[in-house]
Design a protein around this motif. Structure first.
Motif: not given
Length: 353
Positions: A80-86, A155-161, A163-168
């Protein structure tokens, strides 16, 4: 009077003995006479040894289930983290493109002087061209508005992703820590058990194994005497037969905690891989197999079903018929066929229901 003198002598003798004992102890301490070191608590009979070993290996098996669950979560979260990073990298690239286009639009508007269309119409020698330009300008304005909307959304989508990556990442770190803690506990329990067994003589080890077999046979006899096997006449499903065939081929291979083949297995590694070979993926751990798979009344059990053992669902074996299971018992043992009723049965689950 004589009775009194005798009592006095006894008291005197006891006092002298006490003084001597104190003197010897004091001299021993003064001149460095070694005193026995305190011995750690250890079982005093084979029965107690067996109870201690059962406890240590059970705790190791519980920790193994925790390790396997943490490892599974670690793999999922890592993916999940790898996918979010991409996704974040793609989002950043898209954002840079939008910013570049927005900057170009702003510079074009600046060069036009920002005059209203009416002013351009009044000053121009070609009013028709101005009208055409106004139409084009409106299209550009609409495009610019769309560009700004896309920019804001990205920008909004990027901030969400992000944050999601940070949580993961935090969850991934927690899973890795849980995995490491479980591994430490497993190794400690197995080491303690092996150390305890190493202190036993060959005859004691043989007797210990005989006691284990006797206890298992008694439990199996009690289970069979209930008449439960007489009511179990069902045959394995096609997938169940494939799972049994796979598990049976592993007989003789060693138990190894955290292993799922091909050279060694733990209990749930064996059952999960057997059903994977039958093209029916199931959860990795015995506790999740108990939690997620369909529960079956033991009277409806058929070969290929999984019998979950112990109150904490820490062990699992595959029922193969005739009151037997194939399972990976514990460290130091090999995959084998055993009596299905030789351990405490929690329940039965069916992977292909």
């Amino acid at each position: 009077m004589r009775r009194s003198v005798t009592g006095h002598r006894c008291r005197t003798t006891a006092a002298v003995a006490l003084v001597c004992a104190i003197t010897v102890t004091a001299q021993g301490a003064a001149f460095g006479v070694p005193t026995p070191e305190p011995q750690p608590d250890r079982p005093t009979s084979l029965g107690e040894v067996r109870k201690k070993l059962d406890l240590l290996y059970h705790e190791a098996e519980v920790a193994t289930d925790a390790y396997n669950a943490a490892e599974e979560k670690t793999e999922e979260q890592s993916t999940r983290v790898t996918a979010l990073a991409e996704d974040v990298a793609k989002g950043e690239k898209r954002l840079e493109e939008l910013k570049s286009r927005a900057g170009a639009a702003a510079r074009a508007q600046y060069r036009s002087g920002g005059l209203p269309p009416e002013a351009h119409l009044f000053l121009s020698d070609d009013p028709q061209q101005v009208l055409n330009d106004v139409s084009l300008a409106r299209q550009v304005q609409q495009g610019t508005t769309g560009l700004l909307v896309a920019l804001t959304t990205t920008q909004k989508d990027l901030r969400g992703k992000a944050k999601d990556a940070s949580d993961q990442l935090r969850k991934l770190e927690a899973s890795r820590k849980a995995k490491a803690n479980a591994q430490t506990k497993i190794e400690e329990r197995i080491s303690a058990a092996e150390k305890l067994e190493s202190k036993l003589k060959k005859e004691e080890l043989e007797r210990l194994l005989a006691m284990e077999r006797e206890t298992g046979a008694e439990a199996q006899s009690t289970w069979l005497s209930s008449g439960i096997i007489k009511d179990i006449k069902r045959e394995a499903s096609a997938q169940g037969e494939k799972a049994i065939a796979y598990a049976s081929l592993q007989i003789g291979k060693p138990y190894e905690w955290g292993a799922e083949g091909p050279n060694s297995f733990d209990c749930s590694g064996l059952t999960s891989e057997a059903w994977a070979a039958a093209k029916r993926p199931i959860p990795r751990t015995s506790q999740e197999q108990w939690r997620q798979l369909a529960r079956i009344d033991i009277n409806d059990m058929r070969p290929g079903d999984l019998i979950i053992y112990q109150r904490d669902a820490s062990h699992v074996g595959m029922y193969i018929g005739d009151g037997s299971i194939v399972h990976a018992p514990r460290p130091g043992r090999n995959v084998t066929v055993a009596d299905a009723g030789s351990m405490h049965i929690l329940g039965v689950v069916r992977p292909d229901k």
